[in-house]
Every structure is written in C-alpha cells, then in structure tokens.
Scaffold this motif. Sequence first.
Motif, PDB file in Angstrom:
ATOM      1  N   MET A   1       0.847  -1.175   0.000  1.00 21.75           N
ATOM      2  CA  MET A   1       0.000   0.000   0.000  1.00 21.75           C
ATOM      3  C   MET A   1       0.891   1.236   0.000  1.00 21.75           C
ATOM      4  N   LYS A   2       0.559   2.186  -0.860  1.00 21.27           N
ATOM      5  CA  LYS A   2       1.343   3.416  -0.999  1.00 21.27           C
ATOM      6  C   LYS A   2       0.611   4.567  -0.300  1.00 21.27           C
ATOM      7  N   THR A   3       1.265   5.189   0.692  1.00 21.43           N
ATOM      8  CA  THR A   3       0.664   6.246   1.492  1.00 21.43           C
ATOM      9  C   THR A   3       1.382   7.573   1.246  1.00 21.43           C
ATOM     10  N   ALA A   4       0.613   8.618   0.983  1.00 23.54           N
ATOM     11  CA  ALA A   4       1.160   9.968   0.812  1.00 23.54           C
ATOM     12  C   ALA A   4       1.036  10.725   2.132  1.00 23.54           C
ATOM     13  N   VAL A   5       1.999  11.589   2.389  1.00 20.02           N
ATOM     14  CA  VAL A   5       1.943  12.469   3.555  1.00 20.02           C
ATOM     15  C   VAL A   5       1.630  13.867   3.056  1.00 20.02           C
ATOM     16  N   VAL A   6       0.599  14.476   3.649  1.00 18.51           N
ATOM     17  CA  VAL A   6       0.162  15.821   3.287  1.00 18.51           C
ATOM     18  C   VAL A   6       0.112  16.655   4.559  1.00 18.51           C
ATOM     19  N   THR A   7       0.628  17.868   4.488  1.00 23.85           N
ATOM     20  CA  THR A   7       0.584  18.785   5.626  1.00 23.85           C
ATOM     21  C   THR A   7       0.328  20.189   5.090  1.00 23.85           C
ATOM     22  N   ASP A   8       0.299  21.163   5.965  1.00 22.38           N
ATOM     23  CA  ASP A   8       0.125  22.537   5.489  1.00 22.38           C
ATOM     24  C   ASP A   8       1.425  23.307   5.673  1.00 22.38           C
ATOM     25  N   ARG A   9       1.479  24.493   5.105  1.00 15.13           N
ATOM     26  CA  ARG A   9       2.694  25.300   5.111  1.00 15.13           C
ATOM     27  C   ARG A   9       3.135  25.645   6.540  1.00 15.13           C
ATOM     28  N   ASN A  10       2.207  25.608   7.494  1.00 13.48           N
ATOM     29  CA  ASN A  10       2.582  25.904   8.883  1.00 13.48           C
ATOM     30  C   ASN A  10       3.540  24.873   9.451  1.00 13.48           C
ATOM     31  N   SER A  11       3.734  23.779   8.758  1.00 11.87           N
ATOM     32  CA  SER A  11       4.685  22.764   9.206  1.00 11.87           C
ATOM     33  C   SER A  11       6.119  23.287   9.149  1.00 11.87           C
ATOM     34  N   LEU A  76      -4.110  11.455  -4.660  1.00 12.11           N
ATOM     35  CA  LEU A  76      -4.623  10.104  -4.886  1.00 12.11           C
ATOM     36  C   LEU A  76      -4.565   9.736  -6.367  1.00 12.11           C
ATOM     37  N   GLY A  77      -4.681  10.737  -7.243  1.00  8.87           N
ATOM     38  CA  GLY A  77      -4.565  10.517  -8.679  1.00  8.87           C
ATOM     39  C   GLY A  77      -3.146  10.187  -9.123  1.00  8.87           C
ATOM     40  N   GLU A  78      -2.167  10.432  -8.257  1.00  6.33           N
ATOM     41  CA  GLU A  78      -0.766  10.121  -8.562  1.00  6.33           C
ATOM     42  C   GLU A  78      -0.420   8.667  -8.245  1.00  6.33           C
ATOM     43  N   GLY A  79      -1.421   7.889  -7.866  1.00  4.99           N
ATOM     44  CA  GLY A  79      -1.178   6.474  -7.610  1.00  4.99           C
ATOM     45  C   GLY A  79      -1.080   6.082  -6.149  1.00  4.99           C
ATOM     46  N   TYR A  80      -1.358   7.014  -5.249  1.00  4.64           N
ATOM     47  CA  TYR A  80      -1.355   6.677  -3.827  1.00  4.64           C
ATOM     48  C   TYR A  80      -2.667   5.985  -3.479  1.00  4.64           C
ATOM     49  N   ASP A  81      -2.596   5.040  -2.558  1.00  4.68           N
ATOM     50  CA  ASP A  81      -3.784   4.325  -2.099  1.00  4.68           C
ATOM     51  C   ASP A  81      -4.499   5.073  -0.990  1.00  4.68           C
ATOM     52  N   GLU A  82      -3.731   5.855  -0.234  1.00  6.25           N
ATOM     53  CA  GLU A  82      -4.287   6.601   0.891  1.00  6.25           C
ATOM     54  C   GLU A  82      -3.379   7.781   1.177  1.00  6.25           C
ATOM     55  N   LEU A  83      -3.893   8.691   2.011  1.00  2.39           N
ATOM     56  CA  LEU A  83      -3.043   9.809   2.428  1.00  2.39           C
ATOM     57  C   LEU A  83      -3.235  10.070   3.900  1.00  2.39           C
ATOM     58  N   LEU A  84      -2.177  10.545   4.497  1.00  2.00           N
ATOM     59  CA  LEU A  84      -2.170  10.949   5.896  1.00  2.00           C
ATOM     60  C   LEU A  84      -2.037  12.459   5.904  1.00  2.00           C
ATOM     61  N   TYR A  85      -3.076  13.149   6.405  1.00  2.81           N
ATOM     62  CA  TYR A  85      -3.061  14.610   6.443  1.00  2.81           C
ATOM     63  C   TYR A  85      -2.733  15.062   7.855  1.00  2.81           C
TER      64      TYR A  85
END
Length: 104
Positions: A1-11, A76-85
């Motif tokens: 399973m391929k997971t993407a990590v997403v955050t905001d600029r405040n990181s 998700l359109g880039e081929g990730y199965d899920e994302l962690l926001y």
Amino acid sequence: MKTAVVTDRNSGISRDLAEQWGVHVVPMPIIIDNEIYYEGVNIFPEQFYQFQREGRSVSSSQPAPDDLLKLWDEVLGEGYDELLYIPMTSGLSGSCQTAAAPAA
C-alpha cells in the motif's frame, strides 16, 4: 500500500524539502487588502513583511475545504492508495476541523 503524507505550510517544510521528502504541502491563504494570496505560491516572506511595513490590512486563514479536496484528489490521482493529512494543531487553527468535514 502506498501512502502519501500531506501537511500545510505551517509545518515549516519548504518547497525544496517537501520535494526531497515526497511530502505534499497545502499553501496557507493570506489575505492582504481583501485579496487572497497563497504562502509559498504567489507571496513570499519579503513581500509579506513589506505589506506589513506599509500598514496594509493583513490576516491569515485556513485552507478552504475545496483547496484541500483538490489537493487530496491530485495526490490520490498520482497512484497513492491513501493519504495521511497532518494539519496545524486544532488548538491554534481551524485547519483540523476544515479537514475533518470532507474526510468524514
């Protein structure tokens, strides 16, 4: 399973580090004289500080639900199965609540 990590600029993650680490970053909206700018996209620190020095009306906001959904769809359109926001803490911003609504 391929997971993407997403955050905001405040990181504090710069565009270069985000690319290096494979992290997707949501730009934070900044409102200056009723015009919306996006941090790291069409406004950068020097411009922001200049607007403040000029006494312009400056405020910040959380990402709009549509902006989050658009980025999530792209990821998700880039081929990730899920994302962690991972947004800014709910104690400091409404970003967490904004993300919870469409995620439910």
